[in-house]
Design a protein around this motif. Structure first.
Motif, short mmCIF file in Angstrom:
data_model
loop_
_atom_site.label_atom_id
_atom_site.label_comp_id
_atom_site.label_asym_id
_atom_site.label_seq_id
_atom_site.Cartn_x
_atom_site.Cartn_y
_atom_site.Cartn_z
N LEU A 184 0.84 -1.20 0.00
CA LEU A 184 0.00 0.00 0.00
C LEU A 184 0.87 1.24 0.00
O LEU A 184 1.69 1.44 0.90
CB LEU A 184 -0.92 0.00 1.23
N SER A 185 0.70 2.05 -1.02
CA SER A 185 1.46 3.30 -1.15
C SER A 185 0.51 4.40 -1.62
O SER A 185 -0.66 4.16 -1.93
CB SER A 185 2.62 3.14 -2.14
N GLU A 186 1.04 5.61 -1.66
CA GLU A 186 0.21 6.73 -2.12
C GLU A 186 -0.19 6.59 -3.58
O GLU A 186 -1.19 7.17 -4.02
CB GLU A 186 0.94 8.05 -1.89
N LYS A 187 0.57 5.78 -4.35
CA LYS A 187 0.28 5.63 -5.77
C LYS A 187 -0.90 4.70 -6.04
O LYS A 187 -1.69 4.94 -6.95
CB LYS A 187 1.52 5.12 -6.50
N ASN A 188 -1.00 3.61 -5.28
CA ASN A 188 -2.09 2.66 -5.52
C ASN A 188 -3.17 2.73 -4.45
O ASN A 188 -4.00 1.82 -4.33
CB ASN A 188 -1.53 1.22 -5.59
N PHE A 189 -3.18 3.78 -3.67
CA PHE A 189 -4.10 3.90 -2.54
C PHE A 189 -5.56 3.81 -3.00
O PHE A 189 -6.36 3.05 -2.44
CB PHE A 189 -3.86 5.22 -1.80
N LYS A 190 -5.92 4.57 -4.02
CA LYS A 190 -7.32 4.62 -4.46
C LYS A 190 -7.77 3.33 -5.15
O LYS A 190 -8.97 3.12 -5.32
CB LYS A 190 -7.54 5.81 -5.40
N ASN A 191 -6.83 2.47 -5.53
CA ASN A 191 -7.17 1.22 -6.22
C ASN A 191 -7.04 0.00 -5.30
O ASN A 191 -6.98 -1.13 -5.78
CB ASN A 191 -6.26 1.03 -7.43
N THR A 192 -7.02 0.23 -3.98
CA THR A 192 -6.78 -0.86 -3.03
C THR A 192 -7.99 -1.06 -2.13
O THR A 192 -8.62 -0.11 -1.67
CB THR A 192 -5.54 -0.55 -2.16
N LEU A 193 -8.31 -2.35 -1.90
CA LEU A 193 -9.38 -2.73 -0.98
C LEU A 193 -8.75 -3.46 0.21
O LEU A 193 -7.83 -4.26 0.04
CB LEU A 193 -10.39 -3.62 -1.69
N ILE A 194 -9.25 -3.18 1.40
CA ILE A 194 -8.74 -3.80 2.62
C ILE A 194 -9.74 -4.83 3.12
O ILE A 194 -10.95 -4.58 3.17
CB ILE A 194 -8.50 -2.74 3.71
N MET A 195 -9.21 -6.02 3.50
CA MET A 195 -10.05 -7.07 4.08
C MET A 195 -9.50 -7.45 5.45
O MET A 195 -8.38 -7.95 5.56
CB MET A 195 -10.09 -8.30 3.17
N PHE A 196 -10.28 -7.18 6.49
CA PHE A 196 -9.93 -7.62 7.84
C PHE A 196 -10.53 -9.01 8.06
O PHE A 196 -11.72 -9.24 7.80
CB PHE A 196 -10.48 -6.66 8.88
N VAL A 197 -9.71 -9.94 8.56
CA VAL A 197 -10.16 -11.32 8.75
C VAL A 197 -10.02 -11.69 10.23
O VAL A 197 -8.95 -11.51 10.83
CB VAL A 197 -9.33 -12.30 7.88
N VAL A 198 -11.10 -12.20 10.80
CA VAL A 198 -11.12 -12.73 12.16
C VAL A 198 -11.79 -14.11 12.11
O VAL A 198 -12.41 -14.47 11.10
CB VAL A 198 -11.86 -11.80 13.14
#
Length: 479
Positions: free
Chosen positions: A95-109
């Protein structure tokens, strides 16, 4: 001429428009969660494979995305963050400032350890928040990303929402996006098949699972996240999760409404939930208050047999195994030697035949070219050889070399109980020294046994005559 130019222009424009509709290749998803929460298994399920490969630090994988309608496909980049917080610095590669808008985060528990769910979610969300705050993202861009999250939340409209004109006034409800990270977020609760185990082994009731669900849904409201309950073992909601990912990332059509009936297959898309809907769960909580501290209600319990994971049995190294067997063989050989049992190599060189228990015999026989071998009863194996025995052996060797065409066997029996015929030696027929030596040796070896079990009395008489003749010839020559 002008018509041809218009034709080419229209073709170029058409190709450009068609090329612009191709699936993007710069989309990414980062999966974050503790170790043993099912991240690797979930990725394999989304990939449609059974092989599980687990690394350390920051793992990379990809998911094939296909658009059958447009006959196009691409790869979704997947980064799996290690559950140990000390590897959190590796997030800079995902995750960087360049691909920030194209990234999805998945939290897993995991529902396998429900007492850790809220602590893990809060811990990883705070770590991600701190990481984003240190990224060199311009404040204007970050504000745009956060506004986009609010817009997507408000754009979620169910079929029963809005008036006849399709108009719906968007507004954020209570507790919605109070911690806006500017990223699309999905919370996945894995291993929901353990709900039945918790009910049987730990006396969990429906109100416990409702309490867990309301706590997780409140967390999702704060971050504008969607919620999935999945079970790779029972294949619950895994395909639905894949379709939802293609919808959130690539704008594929998705029309599945929220699912809240089955407690082990919950699905709540971002924008659907609210505090009012969450409060419906409170009606089922008879002994639990929804505002209680999470870990005071969902307490940690001892892992019982149902929770125990089968331990893998590691095969022992081949060389280590063989060395152990060699040591056991050597130990066995030493023990046999201590009690007088001959080793295998000694037995192979000894006389063939079956020894009788109770018989004590001394045998001299020829092997190969007439080299004698002496076998002594194991009970008397502690007796040491004397010089007289060496003299007698040399004496018989000289006789055997002279009669190379014969293979005489000399058997001396001194035990009267054995029933075998005793052999007497006339001292006057032999040289004085030799006779004296033989007489002394006969007395020293009263307890020695011989092997004559397979020979008959007649053969012993023949051997006696042959030895007497030989001794007579030797005596005459020496005189």
């Amino acid at each position: 001429m002008q018509e041809e130019e218009n034709l080419w222009n229209s073709m170029l424009i058409s190709l450009k428009e068609k090329g612009g509709t191709r699936l993007p290749t710069d989309k990414s998803m980062i999966i974050i969660g503790d170790n043993q929460c099912g991240k690797t298994t979930l990725v394999a399920k989304l990939q449609g494979i059974d092989d599980l490969t687990k690394g350390i630090g920051l793992e990379y994988a990809y998911i094939d995305i296909r658009d059958d309608y447009k006959e196009d496909h691409t790869k979704l980049n997947v980064w799996v963050q290690d559950g140990n917080p000390k590897y959190s610095f590796l997030l800079k590669f995902a995750l960087s400032e360049k691909n920030f808008k194209n990234t999805l985060i998945m939290f897993v528990v995991s529902m396998k350890t429900p007492w850790n769910i809220m602590d893990q979610l809060e811990s990883w969300a705070t770590l991600l928040q701190d990481y984003i705050d240190n990224l060199p993202i311009p404040s204007e861009d970050l504000r745009e990303y956060r506004q986009n999250c609010i817009k997507k939340w408000n754009e979620y409209i169910e079929e029963n929402v809005g008036d006849k004109n399709g108009y719906w006034e968007p507004s954020l409800g209570d507790g919605v996006l109070t911690r806006n990270l500017g990223l699309n977020i999905i919370v996945v609760v894995t291993m929901t098949d353990y709900i039945s185990v918790l009910e049987k082994e730990n006396d969990y009731k429906d109100e416990h699972f409702d309490f867990i669900q309301q706590a997780v849904r409140k967390f999702c409201l704060q971050y504008g996240a969607s919620l999935f309950y999945t079970s790779a073992k029972e294949d619950k909601n895994c395909d639905l999760l894949y379709k939802f990912l293609t919808h959130k990332i690539y704008n594929f059509p998705f029309k599945t409404p929220a699912l809240i009936v089955e407690k082990d297959a919950v699905f709540i898309p971002a924008g659907w939930d609210s505090m009012k809907k969450i409060s419906i769960l409170y009606d089922n909580m008879q002994t639990i208050r929804p505002d209680e501290f999470y870990n005071s209600v969902i307490t940690k319990v001892n892992m019982r047999k149902a929770f125990a994971k089968d331990h893998e049995i590691q095969a022992e190294d081949e060389q280590v195994f063989l060395n152990k067997q060699l040591g056991l063989l050597n130990q066995s050989a030493n023990q046999q030697s201590a009690i007088g049992i001959p080793r295998q190599d000694s037995v192979m060189r000894s006389l063939t035949g079956v020894s009788k228990s109770g018989d004590r015999r001394l045998s001299l026989t020829s092997q190969g070219q007439g080299s004698p071998t002496k076998k002594i009863d194991p009970v008397k194996s502690t007796n040491t050889a004397t010089p007289g025995e060496g003299v007698l052996a040399n004496f018989f060797n000289s006789l055997l070399h002279k009669k190379s065409n014969q293979s005489p066997v000399l058997t001396k029996t001194t035990d009267e109980l054995s029933g075998s015929k005793s052999l007497t030696l006339e001292k006057t027929e032999y040289h004085t020294d030799t006779a004296a030596e033989l007489d002394r040796l006969a007395k020293r070896t009263l307890n020695l046994s011989h092997e004559s079990s397979t020979e008959t009395n007649s053969s012993e008489n023949g051997i006696e005559e042959q030895i007497s003749t030989t001794f007579g010839e030797k005596s005459s020559s020496e005189c």
